[in-house]
Design a protein around this motif. Structure first.
Motif, short mmCIF file in Angstrom:
data_model
loop_
_atom_site.label_atom_id
_atom_site.label_comp_id
_atom_site.label_asym_id
_atom_site.label_seq_id
_atom_site.Cartn_x
_atom_site.Cartn_y
_atom_site.Cartn_z
N SER A 91 87.67 2.41 43.15
CA SER A 91 87.09 1.75 44.30
C SER A 91 85.59 1.94 44.18
O SER A 91 85.08 3.04 44.42
N PRO A 92 84.84 0.93 43.76
CA PRO A 92 83.42 1.13 43.46
C PRO A 92 82.63 1.58 44.68
O PRO A 92 82.84 1.07 45.78
N THR A 93 81.76 2.54 44.47
CA THR A 93 80.90 3.05 45.55
C THR A 93 79.58 2.30 45.60
O THR A 93 78.74 2.58 46.45
N THR A 94 79.37 1.40 44.66
CA THR A 94 78.17 0.57 44.65
C THR A 94 78.59 -0.89 44.46
O THR A 94 79.52 -1.15 43.68
N PRO A 95 77.97 -1.82 45.14
CA PRO A 95 78.33 -3.23 44.97
C PRO A 95 77.71 -3.87 43.74
O PRO A 95 77.94 -5.05 43.49
N TYR A 96 76.99 -3.11 42.95
CA TYR A 96 76.21 -3.68 41.85
C TYR A 96 76.76 -3.36 40.47
O TYR A 96 76.79 -4.21 39.60
N GLY A 97 77.20 -2.14 40.25
CA GLY A 97 77.74 -1.79 38.95
C GLY A 97 77.51 -0.34 38.61
O GLY A 97 76.69 0.33 39.24
N TYR A 98 78.24 0.16 37.61
CA TYR A 98 78.13 1.57 37.23
C TYR A 98 78.63 1.77 35.81
O TYR A 98 79.32 0.91 35.25
N TYR A 99 78.27 2.92 35.25
CA TYR A 99 78.76 3.32 33.93
C TYR A 99 79.82 4.38 34.11
O TYR A 99 79.62 5.36 34.83
N SER A 100 80.96 4.19 33.48
CA SER A 100 82.05 5.16 33.54
C SER A 100 82.31 5.71 32.15
O SER A 100 82.82 5.00 31.28
N SER A 101 81.93 6.96 31.92
CA SER A 101 82.22 7.58 30.63
C SER A 101 83.73 7.79 30.47
O SER A 101 84.25 7.77 29.35
N THR A 102 84.44 7.95 31.57
CA THR A 102 85.90 8.11 31.53
C THR A 102 86.57 6.87 30.94
O THR A 102 87.45 6.96 30.08
N HIS A 103 86.15 5.71 31.39
CA HIS A 103 86.74 4.45 30.93
C HIS A 103 85.99 3.86 29.74
O HIS A 103 86.37 2.79 29.25
N LYS A 104 84.93 4.54 29.30
CA LYS A 104 84.11 4.04 28.18
C LYS A 104 83.67 2.61 28.45
O LYS A 104 83.80 1.71 27.61
N ALA A 105 83.14 2.41 29.65
CA ALA A 105 82.82 1.05 30.07
C ALA A 105 81.65 1.02 31.05
O ALA A 105 81.45 1.95 31.84
N LEU A 106 80.89 -0.06 30.97
CA LEU A 106 79.93 -0.42 31.98
C LEU A 106 80.57 -1.52 32.81
O LEU A 106 81.01 -2.54 32.25
N ILE A 107 80.67 -1.31 34.10
CA ILE A 107 81.45 -2.19 34.97
C ILE A 107 80.48 -2.81 35.96
O ILE A 107 79.89 -2.11 36.79
N MET A 108 80.28 -4.13 35.88
CA MET A 108 79.17 -4.78 36.57
C MET A 108 79.60 -5.94 37.45
O MET A 108 80.46 -6.74 37.07
N ASN A 109 78.97 -6.05 38.60
CA ASN A 109 78.98 -7.28 39.38
C ASN A 109 77.75 -8.07 38.94
O ASN A 109 76.66 -7.90 39.48
N ILE A 110 77.92 -8.91 37.94
CA ILE A 110 76.76 -9.56 37.33
C ILE A 110 76.18 -10.62 38.24
O ILE A 110 75.05 -11.08 38.04
N GLY A 111 76.92 -10.99 39.29
CA GLY A 111 76.39 -11.94 40.26
C GLY A 111 75.17 -11.42 40.98
O GLY A 111 74.39 -12.20 41.54
N THR A 112 74.96 -10.10 40.99
CA THR A 112 73.79 -9.53 41.66
C THR A 112 72.57 -9.47 40.74
O THR A 112 71.51 -9.02 41.16
N GLY A 113 72.72 -9.89 39.50
CA GLY A 113 71.59 -9.89 38.58
C GLY A 113 71.76 -8.90 37.45
O GLY A 113 72.69 -8.10 37.44
N GLY A 114 70.85 -8.96 36.49
CA GLY A 114 70.97 -8.13 35.30
C GLY A 114 70.26 -6.80 35.36
O GLY A 114 70.36 -6.00 34.44
N GLY A 115 69.54 -6.52 36.45
CA GLY A 115 68.77 -5.28 36.51
C GLY A 115 69.62 -4.04 36.45
O GLY A 115 69.31 -3.08 35.73
N THR A 116 70.71 -4.03 37.21
CA THR A 116 71.60 -2.87 37.18
C THR A 116 72.22 -2.69 35.81
O THR A 116 72.42 -1.57 35.34
N LEU A 117 72.53 -3.80 35.14
CA LEU A 117 73.10 -3.71 33.80
C LEU A 117 72.14 -3.02 32.84
O LEU A 117 72.55 -2.13 32.08
N VAL A 118 70.87 -3.37 32.87
CA VAL A 118 69.90 -2.71 31.99
C VAL A 118 69.80 -1.23 32.34
O VAL A 118 69.76 -0.37 31.45
N HIS A 119 69.77 -0.91 33.64
CA HIS A 119 69.78 0.49 34.08
C HIS A 119 70.95 1.24 33.47
O HIS A 119 70.78 2.31 32.88
#
Length: 301
Positions: free
Chosen positions: A130-158
């Motif tokens: 259950s994401p705690t941020t509406p923008y995206g996050y990095y999960s080392s557990t899932h080996k994944a960056l999980i993004m709501n790309i509709g909000t833009g690419g800034g969080t992805l670069v972060h």
């Protein structure tokens, strides 16, 4: 990962990150953007993609191999490839040019969900989160960056900063990990290099400075992960970001990173390295100088 990530607004640079979406129809296919990564073979990427296809919730997903990542999105192949080229590859090339010599040790996935509804639905379905941020996050557990790309690419670069930091500087304290990530959540290209710009974090930091609520740099750099993330009064991320921004503007950021990385065993917080690179013996006086610098900044510059 930040608990209250925010949308990055577009910047003044030649290339900055914001959320433009297309409405082309989607289909499930794979684009191999690069033949191989320095750390992984084509066969390894192909095997990884096979595993991803088995867990895709629908045929509407497209897959693009963009070393050292595999990018998966519920938009058309053309749109997902454009995101892989224009944001992922752009950021990776520049981060490696300046900071990071090593790729992550494993192939990581970047999941780009097209809007709020898709992000919420698929984060629960695919990862049980259950994401705690509406923008995206990095999960080392899932080996994944999980993004709501509709909000833009800034969080992805972060978030791209974090797996590279994990691979290159595993002892990095949270203030620098998040400070550097946050610096590039609003970024662009300046003379072929990644460059952070002022962003939404600035006004809150300025208010905290005026209210004398910002801790000393010795306190900030010594914060454990639990303190940095869980006892944030709204200034930890912003203070770390604008310390990195100050170093960037004084052409000292890369020098500091290399100095700290080389002396991390005897200087685990980076405070001594910071003093050395700044050439400051009185960090209380430097903090006054830095606060004056920050109060003179304007959002969007």
């Amino acid at each position: 990962m930040e608990q209250n990530e925010r949308l990055s607004q577009s910047g003044r640079s030649k290339r900055s990150y914001h959320g433009k979406r297309s409405t082309w129809s989607s289909h499930n296919s794979v684009t191999n953007v690069a033949s191989a990564s320095p750390g992984f073979t084509e066969a390894q990427f192909a095997e990884h993609v096979t595993h991803i296809k088995k867990k895709l919730p629908s045929p509407e997903f497209s897959i693009v191999i963009q070393p050292p990542f595999v990018v998966i999105g519920d938009e058309s192949q053309q749109v997902v490839k454009q995101r892989a080229d224009d944001t992922v590859k752009w950021a990776v090339d520049r981060l490696k040019q300046g900071f990071f010599a090593k790729d992550p040790k494993e192939i990581l996935d970047i999941w780009l969900f097209k809007d709020d509804a898709s992000y919420e639905k698929h984060t629960r379905l695919l990862f049980g989160d259950s994401p705690t941020t509406p923008y995206g996050y990095y999960s080392s557990t899932h080996k994944a960056l999980i993004m709501n790309i509709g909000t833009g690419g800034g969080t992805l670069v972060h978030e791209i900063v974090h797996p590279f930091m994990e691979a290159n500087f595993p002892a990095c304290p949270p203030w620098l990990n998040e400070g550097l990530g946050s610096l590039y959540e609003q970024c662009g290209d300046v003379d072929g290099h990644i460059h952070g710009f002022t962003n939404w974090r600035l006004p809150g930091l300025q208010r905290a400075i005026r209210a004398k609520e910002v801790p000393s740099f010795k306190t900030l750099t010594a914060m454990s992960p639990s303190v940095f993330y869980n006892e944030d009064k709204g200034t930890n991320y912003a203070q770390a970001r604008y310390l990195c921004y100050y170093l960037q503007e004084k052409d000292l950021l890369l020098k500091f990173y290399r100095e700290f990385h080389a002396h991390q065993k005897e200087d685990p917080s980076g405070y001594a390295s910071l003093q050395k690179v700044l050439g400051e013996t009185r960090m209380d006086l430097f903090q006054n100088k830095w606060e004056t610098f920050v109060l003179g900044l304007r959002q969007g510059e």
